[in-house]
Structure formats: structure tokens, C-alpha cells
Design a protein around this motif. Sequence first.
Motif, PDB file in Angstrom:
ATOM      1  N   LEU A 284       6.494  28.285  29.030  1.00 16.19           N
ATOM      2  CA  LEU A 284       5.765  29.540  28.823  1.00 16.19           C
ATOM      3  C   LEU A 284       5.525  30.237  30.160  1.00 16.19           C
ATOM      4  O   LEU A 284       5.749  31.444  30.302  1.00 16.19           O
ATOM      5  N   ALA A 285       5.093  29.458  31.162  1.00 18.59           N
ATOM      6  CA  ALA A 285       4.845  30.032  32.484  1.00 18.59           C
ATOM      7  C   ALA A 285       6.141  30.603  33.064  1.00 18.59           C
ATOM      8  O   ALA A 285       6.144  31.671  33.689  1.00 18.59           O
ATOM      9  N   GLU A 286       7.235  29.906  32.821  1.00 17.13           N
ATOM     10  CA  GLU A 286       8.507  30.364  33.368  1.00 17.13           C
ATOM     11  C   GLU A 286       8.979  31.648  32.690  1.00 17.13           C
ATOM     12  O   GLU A 286       9.532  32.545  33.340  1.00 17.13           O
ATOM     13  N   LEU A 287       8.744  31.742  31.401  1.00 19.61           N
ATOM     14  CA  LEU A 287       9.136  32.964  30.677  1.00 19.61           C
ATOM     15  C   LEU A 287       8.365  34.163  31.237  1.00 19.61           C
ATOM     16  O   LEU A 287       8.907  35.263  31.381  1.00 19.61           O
ATOM     17  N   LYS A 288       7.119  33.901  31.535  1.00 26.23           N
ATOM     18  CA  LYS A 288       6.278  34.955  32.101  1.00 26.23           C
ATOM     19  C   LYS A 288       6.816  35.359  33.481  1.00 26.23           C
ATOM     20  O   LYS A 288       6.985  36.541  33.782  1.00 26.23           O
ATOM     21  N   ALA A 289       7.121  34.336  34.278  1.00 23.03           N
ATOM     22  CA  ALA A 289       7.651  34.588  35.618  1.00 23.03           C
ATOM     23  C   ALA A 289       8.975  35.350  35.557  1.00 23.03           C
ATOM     24  O   ALA A 289       9.308  36.118  36.454  1.00 23.03           O
ATOM     25  N   LYS A 290       9.725  35.128  34.507  1.00 21.07           N
ATOM     26  CA  LYS A 290      11.012  35.807  34.368  1.00 21.07           C
ATOM     27  C   LYS A 290      10.860  37.206  33.774  1.00 21.07           C
ATOM     28  O   LYS A 290      11.847  37.869  33.454  1.00 21.07           O
ATOM     29  N   GLY A 291       9.617  37.628  33.565  1.00 24.67           N
ATOM     30  CA  GLY A 291       9.395  39.026  33.187  1.00 24.67           C
ATOM     31  C   GLY A 291       9.044  39.299  31.744  1.00 24.67           C
ATOM     32  O   GLY A 291       8.909  40.453  31.346  1.00 24.67           O
ATOM     33  N   MET A 292       8.887  38.260  30.947  1.00 24.43           N
ATOM     34  CA  MET A 292       8.485  38.535  29.555  1.00 24.43           C
ATOM     35  C   MET A 292       7.018  38.961  29.531  1.00 24.43           C
ATOM     36  O   MET A 292       6.194  38.467  30.304  1.00 24.43           O
TER      37      MET A 292
END
Length: 338
Positions: A284-292
Motif C-alpha cells: 500500500l505504501a509503495e502504491l502511494k509512493a508510485k503516485g496512486m
Amino acid sequence: MNPIRRAVVAAAAVAALAAPLLASAQDIKPRLIRFGYGLNENSNQGRAVKFFAEQVEKASGGKMRVRAIGSAALGPDTQMQQALIGGAQEMMVGSTATLVGITKEMALWDTPFLFNSAKEADIILDGPIGEKVKAKLQDKGLVGLVYWENGFRNLTNSKRPVTKLEDLDGVKLRVMQNNVFLESFRSLGANAVPMPFSELFSALETRAVDGQENPYNTILSSKFHEVQKYLTVTNHVYSPWIITVSKKWWDGLSPAEQKVLQDAARASRDFERRDTREEAGRALAELKAKGMQINELSPAEAARMRDRLTRVNASIGVNVGMDLWNETQSALTKLRAA
Ligand code: TK8
């Protein structure tokens, strides 16, 4: 005891010890197992298939070899299921949801908000109810070994943030190919389109569909963040995966060979669930970091969504059989009271 007698007794003891080992080694023949799955190698599913393959090779002294074939290279779930039934492929792992057309009881797991936690899911899936549903596959030419965790599903789309039910109006949403998912998302006002997972990325990329729903792990490993902007935390259903074997092929295995597969499947289940749970939070944190752009629903909107979704429950009960439905509900009630 004279020396000769002693030697004979000792030899007999050694033979007795070695016998079961020898018997089981002879009972394991060279086997090539084509094992298909839908996600790519670099996913929780891919990692666990690899783990399974290693366990099987180790336990069989290298005689049983698993050829892991990911990314739906052997076709989408439904096609692999038919190959297993016909005996053209030995094993696969896929969503229980795609088995509903073969074994209607599998729809039990598609019940929105059936489980409140992964712990509840483990207890029910690994207990008598999960066994009962799994056993239904046998009449259809499949042997179910264990359930893995796909996980709690969340909604993504490329149109707009979904903060209330009405935001789903007219959103073309890919769903898994079964009626529960179709009805569930229609009841939310989305334009639900059934489609195999293997076609999903390109459908999202070309905007043939606007959105989809899957656990964080899969959204990340399938790179949906590259083609989806908005993620809404809904946790609307817990999806299991299930390892299945061609019954035609399974029935020709020795008990020792079947045990190798059973044991490896159980070990892979524990590995997979641990790995998936570890990955989910990071994902989830990574998806956020990738701009979601990620949003949670307000409690009032979450309740409205839950109310709409659980309207399908009555028809799920009828379809899977009221005995199974009631048994599951009372098992959950008991669990929650404990
Ligand atoms: C992968 C699928 C996937 C499932 C889906 O083969 O179809 O959306 O969640 O995990 O089984």
C-alpha cells in the motif's frame, strides 16, 4: 547369543528400519508436473509456487519435478481448470471465484464481508467447512489441496476518487467471471464487466475498462498503478486462492507421491500466507509512493456500500445451499463470541 545369530538379528533390524524408506522411494517415480498460475513470477503467487516446487523436489529426492508456468501462459484460470479435468495439465493455483461455474459451493467465499479478518478466514478455510467445499471438486475431476491467501480486495479506477456510492455510476469495472461479483458491483451502480485476469492490464491500459478490484499485493505486482490513478480502501471481500490437481492424474499416483504433494502444499500455504501478509502493508505504501491517490471511505459511506453489497447474500445462500450457508454463519458467530 552367538556371533552369527547376533549378526543375523542386527541385519534384520537394519532391514526393518530401511524397509519403509525403500518402499516409499520405489513408490516415487520420475514425474513432470506442469503447474500453471496467473500472476507473474515476481508476485506473492509466483514466490509461493517456487517454494512449492522446491519442497516437492526435495521430498521426492529430485524425482518429482515441478515446471512452474506463470503469467497465464497456459491460459486463464478457466482454461487451465479444463486442462486439469481432461488430464492435459497436472496442477494449478487460481481464484476460487473462477471455480464457481464448476462447483457452485465455491461461491461461498465470494460473499461480501464474509470474514472480518485473515484469522477468521484461516480458521474457516482450513477447518471442516473449507474441507467440505474443497471436497465437492472431486466429482468434477479436480482435487483441491489447500487454500492460499489472495487477500482482501480493494477498488481502483482511472476516472475519479470513489468517496461515495454515486461515484461508481457509469464506471466500467472489470470483475472476476462469476455471478456473485457481477451482481455485487451492479448493485453498487457500476457497469460490471466479467473478464479473465490475463486480459486485465491491457483492458485498463486501453481504457476498455475504467477500473478493477484486487488486493494491494496484486495491484502492485501486476503494475496496475501504471494504468490506474485512484485506489479506494474497501476491503469488500476476502479472496482465497486454491491449489488444484487433475484428478485423472492424481488417481494414478502412489500414496507416497500424493503425500509429497500434500505435504508440500501445506508448507506452501503457510509460506504464502506469511509472505502475503508481510507484503500487503508495504504494498500500500509503495502504491502511494508510485503516485496512486488513495482514499478511505467515511464510516457512513462504508456502511452504505456494505448494505448494498450484502444484498446479494440471500441469493448466495440459495445457490451454495442453505445448510452450508447456515453452518458457516453459525461457525463465524461462535468464533466471534469466543
Ligand atoms: C490471478 C487471479 C487474480 C484474481 C482476479 O490469476 O482474477 O482478479 O484476484 O488473483 O486469480
